[in-house]
Design a protein around this motif. Structure first.
Motif, PDB file in Angstrom:
ATOM      1  N   SER A 107       0.895  -1.067  -0.082  1.00  0.00           N
ATOM      2  CA  SER A 107      -0.412   0.023   0.140  1.00  0.00           C
ATOM      3  C   SER A 107       0.893   1.811   0.085  1.00  0.00           C
ATOM      4  O   SER A 107       2.035   1.472   0.661  1.00  0.00           O
ATOM      5  CB  SER A 107      -1.147  -0.013   1.576  1.00  0.00           C
ATOM      6  N   ASN A 108       0.653   2.061  -0.973  1.00  0.00           N
ATOM      7  CA  ASN A 108       0.491   3.428  -0.500  1.00  0.00           C
ATOM      8  C   ASN A 108      -0.020   4.461   0.260  1.00  0.00           C
ATOM      9  O   ASN A 108      -0.953   4.767  -0.225  1.00  0.00           O
ATOM     10  CB  ASN A 108       0.658   4.463  -1.919  1.00  0.00           C
ATOM     11  N   MET A 109       1.026   4.349   2.089  1.00  0.00           N
ATOM     12  CA  MET A 109       0.048   5.068   2.844  1.00  0.00           C
ATOM     13  C   MET A 109       0.280   5.866   3.578  1.00  0.00           C
ATOM     14  O   MET A 109       2.448   5.029   3.912  1.00  0.00           O
ATOM     15  CB  MET A 109      -0.260   3.886   3.446  1.00  0.00           C
ATOM     16  N   GLY A 110       0.279   6.957   3.779  1.00  0.00           N
ATOM     17  CA  GLY A 110       0.763   7.831   4.899  1.00  0.00           C
ATOM     18  C   GLY A 110       0.908   6.588   6.646  1.00  0.00           C
ATOM     19  O   GLY A 110       0.179   5.681   6.985  1.00  0.00           O
ATOM     20  N   HIS A 111       2.342   7.239   7.043  1.00  0.00           N
ATOM     21  CA  HIS A 111       1.549   6.672   8.812  1.00  0.00           C
ATOM     22  C   HIS A 111       0.653   6.471   9.213  1.00  0.00           C
ATOM     23  O   HIS A 111       0.260   5.931  10.243  1.00  0.00           O
ATOM     24  CB  HIS A 111       3.088   7.683   9.638  1.00  0.00           C
ATOM     25  N   ALA A 112       0.206   8.087   9.300  1.00  0.00           N
ATOM     26  CA  ALA A 112      -0.958   8.203  10.347  1.00  0.00           C
ATOM     27  C   ALA A 112      -2.551   7.455   9.751  1.00  0.00           C
ATOM     28  O   ALA A 112      -3.132   6.803  10.689  1.00  0.00           O
ATOM     29  CB  ALA A 112      -1.576   9.947  10.118  1.00  0.00           C
ATOM     30  N   SER A 113      -2.562   6.969   8.650  1.00  0.00           N
ATOM     31  CA  SER A 113      -3.810   6.391   7.693  1.00  0.00           C
ATOM     32  C   SER A 113      -3.266   4.861   8.501  1.00  0.00           C
ATOM     33  O   SER A 113      -4.019   4.639   8.775  1.00  0.00           O
ATOM     34  CB  SER A 113      -3.893   6.315   6.358  1.00  0.00           C
TER      35      SER A 113
ATOM     36  N   GLU B 108      -4.474   0.002  11.225  1.00  0.00           N
ATOM     37  CA  GLU B 108      -3.925  -1.313  11.948  1.00  0.00           C
ATOM     38  C   GLU B 108      -5.131  -1.195  13.509  1.00  0.00           C
ATOM     39  O   GLU B 108      -4.896  -2.344  14.193  1.00  0.00           O
ATOM     40  CB  GLU B 108      -2.789  -0.718  12.325  1.00  0.00           C
ATOM     41  N   GLN B 109      -5.233  -0.124  13.520  1.00  0.00           N
ATOM     42  CA  GLN B 109      -5.962  -0.116  15.234  1.00  0.00           C
ATOM     43  C   GLN B 109      -7.214  -0.044  15.675  1.00  0.00           C
ATOM     44  O   GLN B 109      -7.809  -0.314  16.196  1.00  0.00           O
ATOM     45  CB  GLN B 109      -5.303   1.009  16.067  1.00  0.00           C
ATOM     46  N   HIS B 110      -8.139   0.005  14.811  1.00  0.00           N
ATOM     47  CA  HIS B 110      -9.078  -0.167  13.613  1.00  0.00           C
ATOM     48  C   HIS B 110     -10.372  -0.075  12.850  1.00  0.00           C
ATOM     49  O   HIS B 110     -11.217  -1.068  13.293  1.00  0.00           O
ATOM     50  CB  HIS B 110      -9.589   1.765  13.934  1.00  0.00           C
ATOM     51  N   GLN B 111      -8.783  -1.739  12.491  1.00  0.00           N
ATOM     52  CA  GLN B 111     -10.249  -2.670  11.502  1.00  0.00           C
ATOM     53  C   GLN B 111      -9.282  -4.336  11.655  1.00  0.00           C
ATOM     54  O   GLN B 111      -8.102  -4.040  11.512  1.00  0.00           O
ATOM     55  CB  GLN B 111      -9.581  -1.737   9.845  1.00  0.00           C
ATOM     56  N   PRO B 112     -10.551  -4.896  11.899  1.00  0.00           N
ATOM     57  CA  PRO B 112      -9.968  -6.428  12.156  1.00  0.00           C
ATOM     58  C   PRO B 112      -9.662  -7.085  10.932  1.00  0.00           C
ATOM     59  O   PRO B 112      -9.129  -7.762  10.330  1.00  0.00           O
ATOM     60  CB  PRO B 112     -10.899  -6.736  12.492  1.00  0.00           C
ATOM     61  N   PHE B 113      -9.814  -6.754   9.197  1.00  0.00           N
ATOM     62  CA  PHE B 113      -9.702  -7.572   8.161  1.00  0.00           C
ATOM     63  C   PHE B 113      -8.118  -7.418   8.390  1.00  0.00           C
ATOM     64  O   PHE B 113      -8.098  -8.606   7.050  1.00  0.00           O
ATOM     65  CB  PHE B 113      -9.957  -6.768   7.362  1.00  0.00           C
ATOM     66  N   TRP B 114      -7.242  -7.123   9.111  1.00  0.00           N
ATOM     67  CA  TRP B 114      -5.505  -7.133   9.062  1.00  0.00           C
ATOM     68  C   TRP B 114      -5.368  -8.842   9.370  1.00  0.00           C
ATOM     69  O   TRP B 114      -4.378  -9.457   8.523  1.00  0.00           O
ATOM     70  CB  TRP B 114      -4.369  -6.145   9.867  1.00  0.00           C
ATOM     71  N   ARG B 115      -6.518  -9.507   9.497  1.00  0.00           N
ATOM     72  CA  ARG B 115      -6.259 -10.618  10.700  1.00  0.00           C
ATOM     73  C   ARG B 115      -6.018 -11.598   8.900  1.00  0.00           C
ATOM     74  O   ARG B 115      -5.076 -13.123   8.886  1.00  0.00           O
ATOM     75  CB  ARG B 115      -7.433 -11.134  11.292  1.00  0.00           C
ATOM     76  N   PHE B 116      -6.679 -10.928   8.139  1.00  0.00           N
ATOM     77  CA  PHE B 116      -6.882 -12.006   6.930  1.00  0.00           C
ATOM     78  C   PHE B 116      -5.461 -12.159   5.599  1.00  0.00           C
ATOM     79  O   PHE B 116      -4.770 -12.631   5.215  1.00  0.00           O
ATOM     80  CB  PHE B 116      -7.776 -11.371   6.141  1.00  0.00           C
ATOM     81  N   PHE B 117      -4.175 -10.911   6.383  1.00  0.00           N
ATOM     82  CA  PHE B 117      -2.939 -10.168   5.783  1.00  0.00           C
ATOM     83  C   PHE B 117      -2.395 -11.590   6.285  1.00  0.00           C
ATOM     84  O   PHE B 117      -1.629 -11.602   7.532  1.00  0.00           O
ATOM     85  CB  PHE B 117      -2.721  -9.069   5.395  1.00  0.00           C
ATOM     86  N   SER B 118      -1.034 -12.194   5.414  1.00  0.00           N
ATOM     87  CA  SER B 118      -0.053 -12.678   5.771  1.00  0.00           C
ATOM     88  C   SER B 118       1.037 -11.630   6.384  1.00  0.00           C
ATOM     89  O   SER B 118       2.075 -11.841   7.167  1.00  0.00           O
ATOM     90  CB  SER B 118      -0.130 -13.968   4.898  1.00  0.00           C
TER      91      SER B 118
END
Length: 120
Positions: free
Chosen positions: A26-32, A37-47
């Motif tokens: 992802s092209n994303m800034g630090h704040a985003s 990472e703190q508010h969205q649970p979909f990260w659990r699907f990523f290795s």
């Protein structure tokens, strides 16, 4: 966007459930990314994930794709890169990574079925 598309999250979960290892590039800034990472649970699907602000590289620069491959011991020819930017997809393909242009979750799912990566 900091508000995930429910159809895309469902597709990510379906791909994960089908046994595919998923990686975010992802092209994303630090704040985003910190907020997501703190508010969205979909990260659990990523290795794993590579975020431009953290590695100081951006798509479509070839080095960020190489960084992803090396960091997670991935083989380009075994990967499919999905992105909504034609330039980003072309950059991945130039390195031997399969590419798919993302339009919306329904189109993406249809193409993944056509490729045999999801059941019909």
């Amino acid at each position: 966007s900091l508000v995930p598309d429910p159809a895309m999250v469902a597709l990510i979960e379906e791909l994960h459930g089908a046994g595919h290892a998923l990686y975010a590039l992802s092209n994303m800034g630090h704040a985003s990314i910190d907020w997501l990472e703190q508010h969205q649970p979909f990260w659990r699907f990523f290795s794993g994930k590579v975020v431009s602000a953290r590695v100081r590289m951006m798509k479509p620069e070839p080095d960020i794709y190489r960084y992803l491959l090396v960091s997670f011991d991935l083989k380009a020819e075994e990967c499919l890169f999905i992105d909504d930017s034609p330039a980003n997809v072309a950059a991945a393909q130039a390195l031997g990574i399969g590419g798919m242009l993302f339009i919306d979750a329904a189109q993406c799912r249809r193409q993944l079925i056509e490729l045999g990566l999801l059941p019909a």
